[in-house]
Design an enzyme around this catalytic site. Structure first.
Site, mmCIF file in Angstrom:
data_model
loop_
_atom_site.group_PDB
_atom_site.id
_atom_site.type_symbol
_atom_site.label_atom_id
_atom_site.label_comp_id
_atom_site.label_asym_id
_atom_site.label_seq_id
_atom_site.Cartn_x
_atom_site.Cartn_y
_atom_site.Cartn_z
ATOM 1 N N ASP A 193 0.863 -1.183 0.000
ATOM 2 C CA ASP A 193 0.000 0.000 0.000
ATOM 3 C C ASP A 193 0.906 1.241 0.000
ATOM 4 O O ASP A 193 2.124 1.128 0.189
ATOM 5 C CB ASP A 193 -0.859 -0.067 1.274
ATOM 6 C CG ASP A 193 -1.911 1.012 1.346
ATOM 7 O OD1 ASP A 193 -2.280 1.579 0.298
ATOM 8 O OD2 ASP A 193 -2.376 1.291 2.475
ATOM 9 N N GLU A 201 2.743 4.958 -4.043
ATOM 10 C CA GLU A 201 2.749 5.905 -5.185
ATOM 11 C C GLU A 201 4.092 6.612 -5.332
ATOM 12 O O GLU A 201 4.428 6.924 -6.471
ATOM 13 C CB GLU A 201 1.614 6.923 -5.007
ATOM 14 C CG GLU A 201 0.227 6.311 -5.057
ATOM 15 C CD GLU A 201 -0.107 5.455 -3.833
ATOM 16 O OE1 GLU A 201 0.442 5.739 -2.755
ATOM 17 O OE2 GLU A 201 -0.890 4.514 -3.988
ATOM 18 N N ASP A 210 -9.001 4.166 -2.003
ATOM 19 C CA ASP A 210 -9.921 4.655 -0.968
ATOM 20 C C ASP A 210 -11.212 5.228 -1.537
ATOM 21 O O ASP A 210 -11.398 6.447 -1.618
ATOM 22 C CB ASP A 210 -9.203 5.696 -0.106
ATOM 23 C CG ASP A 210 -8.002 5.098 0.603
ATOM 24 O OD1 ASP A 210 -7.905 3.850 0.662
ATOM 25 O OD2 ASP A 210 -7.156 5.858 1.097
HETATM 26 C C1 NOJ Z 1 -4.588 3.389 2.614
HETATM 27 C C2 NOJ Z 1 -5.231 2.242 1.909
HETATM 28 O O1 NOJ Z 1 -5.801 2.667 0.700
HETATM 29 C C3 NOJ Z 1 -6.239 1.600 2.819
HETATM 30 O O2 NOJ Z 1 -6.847 0.530 2.170
HETATM 31 C C4 NOJ Z 1 -5.571 1.164 4.109
HETATM 32 O O3 NOJ Z 1 -6.534 0.633 4.964
HETATM 33 C C5 NOJ Z 1 -4.889 2.347 4.762
HETATM 34 N N1 NOJ Z 1 -3.976 2.936 3.849
HETATM 35 C C6 NOJ Z 1 -4.146 1.948 6.032
HETATM 36 O O4 NOJ Z 1 -3.132 1.089 5.775
#
Ligand code: NOJ
Length: 919
Positions: free
Chosen positions: A516, A519, A592
């Protein structure tokens, strides 16, 4: 902060389209500055000329020079013919001050070239033909232009709008001390102007981005003749069909962490695939722009027009000018390296693109089941309770996920000892249910000398550096962090090694990984990411390779999981950031999203776009990550997710718990039913992934892929095909009582998977929907393999029986396939341990035969049910015939009203030859 970022991006992109000049508001993107330069350039009307007397033809490519009338800086153009009807055009400075970045590691192999033959062409032009001669590149010298011609028709023109743009690297005026260098200034009188325009130094808040050798952007236009339907260039929360950008924002490709991204926006989010497809009746084309710096894509569609030619006689009075779409690619730096994929069919395009970037990794079977995630499952007890909840409520699931809180202070590869005192014990519990665990591992590493991952990386110089030469430091979840430089092969090798069981304490072979924030996300960084002048391996600035950073982490993680099993087991890695070719390393999700109906709806075009750009294993957070979905939305999301490739429920911190059984019995039943439908279809999903893996066919397909000759399908994005057999139209509106389903194809017949009602194709039908309806239609002419009993997880279902759903075409025939292997290892590849069968139904006989003789995978599994739809006549007898000549009668139930035939209690081994005769 966030609002400002969005405002920046939007403004910048819009400026580019409208051409409004502004001062230096942005500082850190090409968007605004590129616009300024573009204006500058166009106002001077400088054009490029190809110097065709410089042509040299080598084994691989044809080279010639191009020169800009104003700057006189020579560019070198190379045209390659590549196996499988692909052309490649590279343009670089002939002698750049220092090498310009060329994206490595994306092309799976050095593409095999075909020698281009130069035929005809006068002094002012050159014609290059591939061996077969039906594809030609017509190169015009002045002004420089390339036409791609197929069967005497121009399908694409390059630089016909004169938008070739190439900013050459320069020595700053201040540094030009020698006479020679001073003379150089004559070739570019614009450097002072550029400095005045702020192009050598841009500001973004407190960040100053100095471009050591000045602005270095590149651009080129492509006109697609007769095309008005374009797709691709993820990732945007936008429609599947690309929109005209002439009076709005350009599509931006710049990987960013955008929490709760806005929908119908051209702003770049987590990943980028700089590849677009264009489709018209009779031809599909692809443009793959291999550049990893910030990129903008403008699209301008000119509709077809009819001219009345008054001068002429009445017969010839009207002339139709074909529609055309112009695509303008612009990147902040690097070189022009573009692949032209000439199709002509959608499936040719998929093959051509996969020849360059690879196909979807074959996923382990468990990963096609349902995944349960939350930020966070609090502790081992919580995991245990949620796991038990699935069993108590008889809901299958395969994978439990742990987010960042499972670690010791966001130090990846560690465990929070209070919450997870015994991670192996927890994994053994999951293993006992044949389930898996996925944990998160982000690219930022907490700055803490006592954290061994940090200290070892630090010691070996494995972090991205800042432009002063120290380790880059930025804030992310753990606080101040440094970022592993995954572009360095040594770093990747070392990182892969962190996944071995001895290095990763508490991990077992049922633990898989989630990458995660790659980017990369840098809180308080410009646009929440890394400064462009941070420095990577090989001294490349971050600006050159920003969009490929996450790709490299994904690659290293997948490799790590393979290595820990000594090359035996298939990895599963989910990544948020991606680039062209990420499909080779695993799955991608859309980040998200928000628990609103509009986000459920946009998940369909977002996933379709990923799918056609090679990334078949994709999904969106079920339920919506941010906010609290009402029960109805949650149910509809599970129903949609069950029919999308990567199927995971996820929710952010502080949202209400939303495990499937928390909304009352009725909703539990509905969610259970959706998940069970997913598990019933697993044999079909697995086969589709095999096709994506070996033949680059997308799993989830927009209708136009399956019906490329039906104009009506080109704009459809509220429904899609899974493979070529199932059409899915998820319900994405609240309180829906009906949905309008478009059933394509005038020679087709479609069967409702629930009611078995059928319709002829090429019509829109109003389907009544209750809360338990998932509108799924089987295409006449297909056979879909299913599982007839559902277990707690995929592991429980390996021996369970199969069923075949046969849907007859208007001609009374049907075809289908089936693929099986051990579901987890590479034996299918190295030892050919697989089973690939073909089912065909014709003239009342269903035949199971071998589809690929190379494979061997004995199985005890049987087909116990066969359900045939569209059988017009009641049979008088049904018999099974084994390959040794044994014939046995079969009991059957025929329903005249629905024209269905049901055969039950069969015991036909799925891996052997047999026939069923219906008389
Ligand atoms: C951002 C991610 O997109 C999300 O899915 C995750 O729960 C949070 N970071 C925390 O790690």
């Amino acid at each position: 902060m966030k609002l400002w970022i969005k405002t920046f991006s939007k403004t910048a992109a819009r400026l580019l389209s409208t051409g409004v000049f502004i001062g230096c508001i942005s500082g850190n993107g090409i968007a605004a500055s590129k616009n300024k330069r573009q204006k500058h350039q166009l106002s001077r009307r400088s054009t490029y000329q190809a110097l065709l007397d410089s042509v040299t033809t080598g084994k691989d490519s044809t080279k010639f020079h191009i020169i800009n009338e104003t700057t006189k800086v020579p560019l070198l153009a190379e045209v390659y013919g590549i196996e499988g009807n692909i052309f490649r055009l590279k343009i670089n400075e002939e002698t750049p001050l220092k090498p310009r970045y060329e994206v490595p590691d994306v092309l799976t192999i050095k593409p095999s070239t075909v020698r281009l033959i130069s035929c005809s062409g006068d002094a002012g032009s050159l014609v290059l033909a591939d061996g077969k001669g039906d594809l030609k590149c017509h190169i015009t010298a002045n002004p420089f232009k390339i036409d791609l011609v197929s069967e005497e028709e121009i399908v694409m023109s390059i630089n016909s709008l004169d938008q070739l743009y190439f900013e050459h690297l320069q020595i700053p005026l201040k540094q030009r001390s020698t006479k020679e260098n001073k003379e150089d200034t004559s070739i570019d009188a614009s450097q002072e102007d550029q400095e005045d325009l702020g192009l050598w130094e841009e500001k973004f808040g407190k960040f100053v981005d100095v471009k050591v050798n000045g602005p270095a952007s590149i651009g080129l236009d492509f006109s697609l003749h007769g095309f008005e339907h374009l797709y691709g260039i993820p990732q945007h929360a936008e429609s599947h069909q690309l929109k005209n950008t002439s009076d709005g924002d350009a599509y931006r490709l710049y990987n960013l962490d955008v929490y709760g991204y806005k929908i119908h926006d051209k702003m770049g989010i987590y990943g980028s695939v700089p590849y677009l497809l264009a489709h018209k009746l009779g031809r599909t084309l692809g443009i793959f722009w291999l550049n990893a710096s910030e990129t903008l894509v403008e699209i301008n569609t000119e509709p077809a027009v009819k001219y009345t030619l008054t001068q002429m006689g009445p017969v010839a009075a009207k002339q139709k000018i074909r529609c055309r779409t112009d695509v303008h690619w612009m990147s902040e730096s690097g070189i022009i390296d573009v692949f032209l994929l000439t199709g002509p069919t959608p499936s040719d395009i998929f093959k051509q693109y996969s020849y360059l970037t690879g196909t979807q990794a074959m996923p382990p079977l468990f990963s096609l089941g349902y995944h349960q995630c939350r930020w966070n499952y609090e502790d081992e007890q919580d995991v245990k309770a949620v796991d038990a909840g699935f069993d108590e409520h008889d809901i299958p699931y395969d994978v439990m996920w742990l987010d960042i809180e499972h670690t010791e202070g966001k130090r990846y590869f560690t465990w929070d000892k209070k919450r997870f005192p015994n991670p192996k014990r927890m994994q053994e519990l999951l293993r006992s249910k044949k389930r898996k665990l996925v944990v998160i591992s982000d690219p930022h590493i907490k700055i803490d000398p006592d954290y061994s991952v940090y200290s070892k990386a630090k010691e070996q110089g494995f972090f991205v550096r800042n432009h002063e030469g120290g380790d880059f430091e930025g804030v992310c979840w753990p606080g101040l962090s440094s970022y592993l430089d995954f572009t360095n092969p040594k770093v990747r090798e070392w990182y892969s090694g962190l996944f071995t069981f001895s290095a990763y304490q508490g991990s077992t072979d049922i633990l898989y990984i989630w990458n995660d924030m790659n980017e990369p996300s840098v809180f308080r960084g410009p646009e929440l990411t890394m400064q462009k002048n941070a420095v990577h391996h090989g001294n490349w600035e971050h600006r050159e390779l920003h969009n490929i950073y996450g790709f490299y982490q994904h690659m290293a993680t997948a490799e790590g999981l393979i290595q820990r099993s000594e090359g035996k087991e298939r990895p599963f890695v989910l990544t948020r950031s991606f680039f062209a070719g990420s499909q080779k390393y695993g799955a991608v999700w859309t980040g998200d999203n928000t628990a609103e109906w509009s986000y459920l709806k946009i998940s369909i075009p977002m996933l379709l776009t990923l799918s056609i750009t090679g990334i078949s294993f994709c999904g969106a957070d079920v339920g919506g990550f941010i906010g609290n979905p009402e029960a109805e939305l949650l149910v509809r999301w599970y129903q949609a997710g069950a029919y999308q490739p990567f199927f995971r429920g996820h929710a952010t911190m502080k949202t209400k718990r939303r495990e499937p059984w928390l909304f009352g019995e009725e909703y539990t039943r509905l969610i259970r039913e959706a998940i069970r439908q997913r598990y019933a279809l697993l044999p079909y999903w697995y086969f589709l992934f095999y096709c994506a893996h070996v033949a680059a066919e997308p799993v989830m397909r927009p209708l136009w892929i399956e019906f490329p000759e039906e104009l009506d399908t080109f704009g459809v994005e509220d429904e899609y095909m899974l493979g070529s057999a199932l059409l899915v139209h998820p319900v994405t509106e609240p309180k829906a009582t009906t949905v309008d389903v478009f059933l394509p194809g005038s020679n087709e017949v479609w069967y409702d998977s629930k009611t078995f009602a059928h319709w002829e194709g090429a019509c829109t039908v109003k389907i009544p929907v209750a809360l338990d309806t998932i509108p799924v239609f089987q295409r006449g002419g297909s056979i879909v393999p299913i599982k007839t009993t559902i277990g707690k997880s995929t592991g429980y279902m390996s021996d369970s029986p199969y069923g075949l759903r046969v849907a007859l075409s208007t001609k009374g025939s049907a075809m289908g396939e089936f693929y099986l292997d051990d579901g987890h290892s590479f034996q299918y590849l190295h030892q050919k341990q697989f089973l690939h069968r073909k089912f065909s139904f014709l003239a009342g006989v269903l035949i199971n035969s071998c589809a690929d003789k190379r494979g061997h995978y004995p199985t005890k599994c049987v087909v116990e049910q066969i359900f045939i739809q569209g059988l017009k006549k009641q049979p008088s007898s049904v018999t099974t015939h084994s390959s040794d000549g044994k014939e046995e009668p079969v009991a059957f139930t025929y329903c005249a009203k629905m024209s269905t035939l049901r055969l039950e209690k069969l015991s036909l081994n799925i891996g052997t030859d047999w026939e069923v005769h219906i008389r």
